[in-house]
Design an enzyme around this catalytic site. Structure first.
Site, PDB file in Angstrom:
ATOM      1  N   HIS B 135     -55.765 -19.131  15.430  1.00 42.35           N
ATOM      2  CA  HIS B 135     -54.886 -18.146  15.213  1.00 42.35           C
ATOM      3  C   HIS B 135     -55.417 -16.971  16.120  1.00 42.35           C
ATOM      4  O   HIS B 135     -56.479 -16.502  16.322  1.00 42.35           O
ATOM      5  CB  HIS B 135     -55.191 -17.817  13.772  1.00 42.35           C
ATOM      6  CG  HIS B 135     -54.059 -16.912  13.340  1.00 42.35           C
ATOM      7  ND1 HIS B 135     -53.974 -15.464  13.570  1.00 42.35           N
ATOM      8  CD2 HIS B 135     -52.951 -17.287  12.353  1.00 42.35           C
ATOM      9  CE1 HIS B 135     -52.890 -15.263  12.926  1.00 42.35           C
ATOM     10  NE2 HIS B 135     -52.311 -16.075  12.507  1.00 42.35           N
ATOM     11  N   ASP B 212     -63.099 -19.105  10.100  1.00 43.62           N
ATOM     12  CA  ASP B 212     -61.685 -18.652   9.385  1.00 43.62           C
ATOM     13  C   ASP B 212     -61.125 -19.634   8.575  1.00 43.62           C
ATOM     14  O   ASP B 212     -60.783 -20.628   8.893  1.00 43.62           O
ATOM     15  CB  ASP B 212     -60.722 -18.581  10.875  1.00 43.62           C
ATOM     16  CG  ASP B 212     -59.246 -18.260  10.349  1.00 43.62           C
ATOM     17  OD1 ASP B 212     -59.135 -18.208   9.119  1.00 43.62           O
ATOM     18  OD2 ASP B 212     -58.492 -18.101  11.146  1.00 43.62           O
ATOM     19  N   GLN B 215     -56.874 -21.018   5.754  1.00 44.50           N
ATOM     20  CA  GLN B 215     -56.045 -22.047   5.583  1.00 44.50           C
ATOM     21  C   GLN B 215     -56.752 -23.217   4.612  1.00 44.50           C
ATOM     22  O   GLN B 215     -55.925 -24.185   4.509  1.00 44.50           O
ATOM     23  CB  GLN B 215     -55.521 -22.679   6.679  1.00 44.50           C
ATOM     24  CG  GLN B 215     -54.664 -22.138   7.683  1.00 44.50           C
ATOM     25  CD  GLN B 215     -53.152 -21.223   6.948  1.00 44.50           C
ATOM     26  OE1 GLN B 215     -52.729 -22.190   5.812  1.00 44.50           O
ATOM     27  NE2 GLN B 215     -52.508 -20.657   7.497  1.00 44.50           N
ATOM     28  N   LYS B 238     -52.613 -15.932   0.632  1.00 44.09           N
ATOM     29  CA  LYS B 238     -52.356 -17.234   0.801  1.00 44.09           C
ATOM     30  C   LYS B 238     -53.180 -18.575  -0.073  1.00 44.09           C
ATOM     31  O   LYS B 238     -52.961 -19.457   0.180  1.00 44.09           O
ATOM     32  CB  LYS B 238     -53.112 -17.711   2.214  1.00 44.09           C
ATOM     33  CG  LYS B 238     -52.677 -17.009   3.615  1.00 44.09           C
ATOM     34  CD  LYS B 238     -52.939 -17.696   4.819  1.00 44.09           C
ATOM     35  CE  LYS B 238     -52.704 -16.987   5.869  1.00 44.09           C
ATOM     36  NZ  LYS B 238     -51.520 -16.809   6.636  1.00 44.09           N
ATOM     37  N   CYS B 378     -48.503 -17.516  15.730  1.00 39.41           N
ATOM     38  CA  CYS B 378     -49.587 -16.839  15.965  1.00 39.41           C
ATOM     39  C   CYS B 378     -50.648 -17.679  16.859  1.00 39.41           C
ATOM     40  O   CYS B 378     -51.988 -17.513  16.686  1.00 39.41           O
ATOM     41  CB  CYS B 378     -50.320 -16.223  14.963  1.00 39.41           C
ATOM     42  SG  CYS B 378     -49.292 -14.898  14.135  1.00 39.41           S
TER      43      CYS B 378
END
Lengths: 129, 431
Positions: B135, B212, B215, B238, B378
Site C-alpha cells: 500500500h 503492515d 488487512q 478496519k 492506493c
C-alpha cells in the site's frame, strides 16, 4: 441520482465511437494529466495557428466512460475554435456539455479532459514553431 | 452453476446471520429501494451497536483528558484508555503492554517508525526491503526517509499468480538490509503472505521486520511473537472501531532505543526552556491529547470480535471468498487479480479489459445497492506491475453473507452486458 440517466445513449456513442481519438503529427502543443484518484489518463495534442485558432486536435487516454466520452465531446466542441473560446469555456460549461448531473467524484472524471485542454496551450511541443 | 453448488461452502463455516442485527447501518435505507450490500470493508468497516454505545457511554458519563487530572472523570477515562491498551496487547499476543503505542492509524504508525527508527539508524547505502504489493502507506514513508538518509529501497517481486516471490529473498537480503517492511495481507490481491518464514530469513541477516497488518489483524488470529514481527501497524476503523485510532506495536528494547517522534505534552519526563527528558514507554510516542474515545471504542470492537472469535471470522470469510472467486471465474473476459482462494484473505479484485472499474462501482451501487471500491486502492505500483490502471474490489467481513456475493455476481454480469461494445456510432453534431 438515476443511473440510467448517467450513461445516456449519446454518451455511450461517444465512448464507443469517439471524435478524434488518436495522435496529431502536426501538433504544436501537447499535454497529459492523470486523475490521481483513479489513474485515468487523458492526453491532448493540438495544432494552433498564428492567429490562435485551433486547427486540429486529438486525444488519447485510458479510463472510465465518463472520462473518455467527455474528452470526445469536448474535442468535438472545440474543433475549429480559438484560444479565447477555449479560455472562456468554463468547468460548468463542460459539465453542462456532458449532460447528466454527476456526483463530486465523478465530476473529476468529467473534468479531466477539460483540465488538460486548459493547460495544453501552455505546453508547446519541443521543436514546434 | 453446478460447479458452484458442488463446492458450496459448508454451512458450519458461516457465522449466523443474526449478528447483522448488531449493525444499524445494514438495515438502514442507504439507497432508495436497495438493501445495503457493503463490500468495501478493506477500505473501512461498519460499527456494531456495541461500539457505537461505547462511544456514547464515554462521552455521556466518563469523558475527560487522560493522564492529567486527579479528578474522577480523568481517572475513569485514563483507566479505560489504558484498559484498551491491554486489550490490544492480548489481541496480538505482545509480551508487554508498553509495547502498544496508540497512533492515528496504520499510516501514522509506519511514519513513526520510518522517521524515528529510520532517522536514527539508516545510513547511506543501507537497504530497506519492501515488496511490489505494498500500500502507498508502506512505500511513501520509506521513500521519504530513504531520500533523507541515503538509504536504498529494494522490492520483493510477485509471481504470476500474485504471491510474493520468496525465492528471490536469498538474493535480496544481505548484510546491508536493515529492515524488511511488508504487508501481511495485500489489500488489492488478497494474498496472505508467509510472514513468519520471511521474518526468519530477515532476522538471519540481522534485519528488523515491520508488518503492515491493517488487512489481517481484523480478520484472523494474530500473534506478533510467532510471526516474528519487530514492529506491526494496524488501524481501528478496519476492525469495527472508529477512524482516528491505530496501533504501533514495537519490541520494547527497540522502542526504548528510538528517539521520540513528535514532541509535546504527555511525551516528556521533564521540560526546561532549552531541553527535555522524554517519558518512558508508551507515553514517549504519544505526544499531545491522544484519541481517547476512539481507543476505548476500539477496545469495545476487540471485545465484540473476540466474542465471535477471529478463527470463526476467518473461516466465514474464506467461505465467502471461495464463493466469490468461483462465481467470478466463470465470467468471460474477467481477470481476477491475485491467487486462488486458499492463499487469499476475504477480498477479490478484478478487471475487465474493456470495461473500466468505475462503471462497475457506479452501476453496482445505483442498480444493485452493492458498495465496492473502484480505482487503484492506493497500490499504483502494483497496478502498474499488473499492467492495469484500475480494478474493482469486493472485500468482505463478518456481516456479509452468501446472498451478498450472489448479488455482486448478478451485478457484475449486468454491468458486463450493459457496457459490452455494440457497434455504436456517434451522431453527427446538430443532427
Amino acid at each position: 441520482m438515476d443511473q440510467e440517466e448517467l450513461y445516456q445513449e449519446h454518451i455511450l456513442d461517444h465512448y464507443e465511437d469517439p471524435f478524434h481519438r488518436g495522435t496529431l503529427e502536426a501538433a504544436t502543443h501537447a499535454h497529459q494529466e492523470k486523475n490521481p484518484l483513479c489513474g485515468d489518463v487523458v492526453r491532448i495534442e493540438l495544432e494552433l495557428d498564428a492567429q490562435g485558432k485551433i486547427c486540429d486536435l486529438y486525444f488519447t487516454g485510458e479510463g472510465c466512460v465518463i472520462s473518455q466520452a467527455s474528452a470526445s465531446m469536448l474535442l468535438e466542441q472545440m474543433h475549429g475554435k480559438t484560444i479565447d473560446d477555449l479560455k472562456q469555456f468554463s468547468a460548468d460549461d463542460m459539465l453542462q456539455l456532458y449532460g447528466p448531473r454527476l456526483t463530486p467524484n465523478r465530476q473529476k472524471c468529467c473534468l479531466l479532459s477539460w483540465k488538460v485542454l486548459q493547460s495544453v496551450v501552455h505546453s508547446p511541443v519541443d521543436g514546434a514553431s | 452453476m453446478s460447479a458452484l453448488e458442488k463446492n458450496a461452502p459448508q454451512k458450519s463455516d458461516l457465522l449466523p446471520e443474526s449478528l447483522r442485527d448488531d449493525f444499524p447501518i445494514l438495515s438502514g435505507d442507504v439507497l432508495d429501494g436497495h438493501p445495503l450490500v457493503f463490500l468495501d470493508n478493506a477500505a473501512s468497516t461498519q460499527r456494531p451497536r456495541q461500539v457505537i454505545d461505547a462511544i456514547c457511554r464515554v462521552y455521556e458519563r466518563d469523558y475527560s483528558n487522560v493522564h492529567r487530572g486527579i479528578h474522577t472523570l480523568s481517572e475513569r477515562s485514563t483507566e479505560q484508555y489504558e484498559q484498551a491498551r491491554e486489550k490490544v496487547r492480548a489481541l496480538i499476543g505482545a509480551e508487554h503492554v508498553e509495547e502498544i503505542v496508540f497512533t492515528q492509524g496504520t499510516t501514522a504508525s509506519i511514519n513513526l517508525v520510518a522517521q524515528s527508527w529510520g532517522g536514527a539508524n539508516l545510513k547511506p547505502g543501507d537497504e530497506i526491503l519492501l515488496t511490489a504489493m505494498e500500500h502507498h502507506s508502506n512505500l511513501v514513508p520509506w521513500q521519504q526517509i530513504a531520500s533523507k538518509t541515503g538509504a536504498v529501497l529494494r522490492h520483493v517481486p510477485i509471481t504470476e499468480t500474485g504471491l510474493l516471490d520468496i525465492a528471490t529473498l536469498d538474493q535480496l537480503l544481505g548484510p546491508r538490509t536493515r529492515l524488511v517492511a511488508l504487508t501481511s495481507v495485500s489489500n488489492t490481491l488478497g494474498t496472505i503472505n508467509p510472514i513468519s518464514t520471511i521474518a526468519a530469513q530477515a532476522h538471519a541477516v540481522g534485519a528488523l521486520v515491520l508488518v503492515d497488518a491493517a488487512q489481517s489483524v481484523p480478520h484472523q488470529p494474530t500473534n506478533v511473537r510467532t510471526m516474528g514481527a519487530d514492529f506491526m501497524a494496524f488501524s481501528g476503523h478496519k476492525m469495527l472501531g472508529p477512524s482516528g485510532i491505530g496501533v504501533l506495536y514495537g519490541k520494547r528494547e527497540l522502542l526504548d532505543a528510538m528517539p521520540p517522534f513528535m514532541g509535546g505534552g504527555s511525551m516528556i519526563q521533564e521540560v526546561g526552556l532549552e531541553s527535555f527528558t522524554p517519558a518512558a514507554l508508551p507515553a514517549k510516542f504519544e505526544a499531545g491529547t491522544p484519541p481517547i474515545v476512539p481507543a476505548i471504542a476500539m477496545s469495545a470492537a476487540i471485545d465484540y470480535l473476540s466474542g465471535i472469535g477471529l478463527d470463526a471470522i476467518h473461516r466465514h470469510q474464506q467461505a465467502l471468498v471461495k464463493r466469490a472467486y468461483q462465481g467470478l471465474s466463470q465470467i468471460t473476459g474477467l481477470r481476477i487479480l491475485g491467487p486462488a482462494p486458499e492463499h487469499r484473505a476475504g477480498l477479490v479484485s478484478f478487471a475487465f479489459e474493456k470495461i473500466h472499474a468505475h462503471e462497475f462501482a457506479q452501476v453496482l451501487n445505483d442498480q444493485f445497492g452493492v458498495a465496492v471500491r473502484a480505482g487503484h486502492h492506493c497500490t499504483q505500483p502494483l497496478h502498474a506491475t499488473l499492467g492495469i490502471t484500475a480494478s474493482t474490489r469486493a472485500s468482505f467481513y463478518l456481516y456479509n453473507r452468501l446472498a451478498d456475493i450472489d448479488r455482486l455476481l448478478e451485478g457484475v454480469a449486468a454491468v458486463q452486458a450493459k457496457f459490452a461494445p455494440q457497434g455504436r456510432r456517434r451522431k453527427a453534431r446538430g443532427g
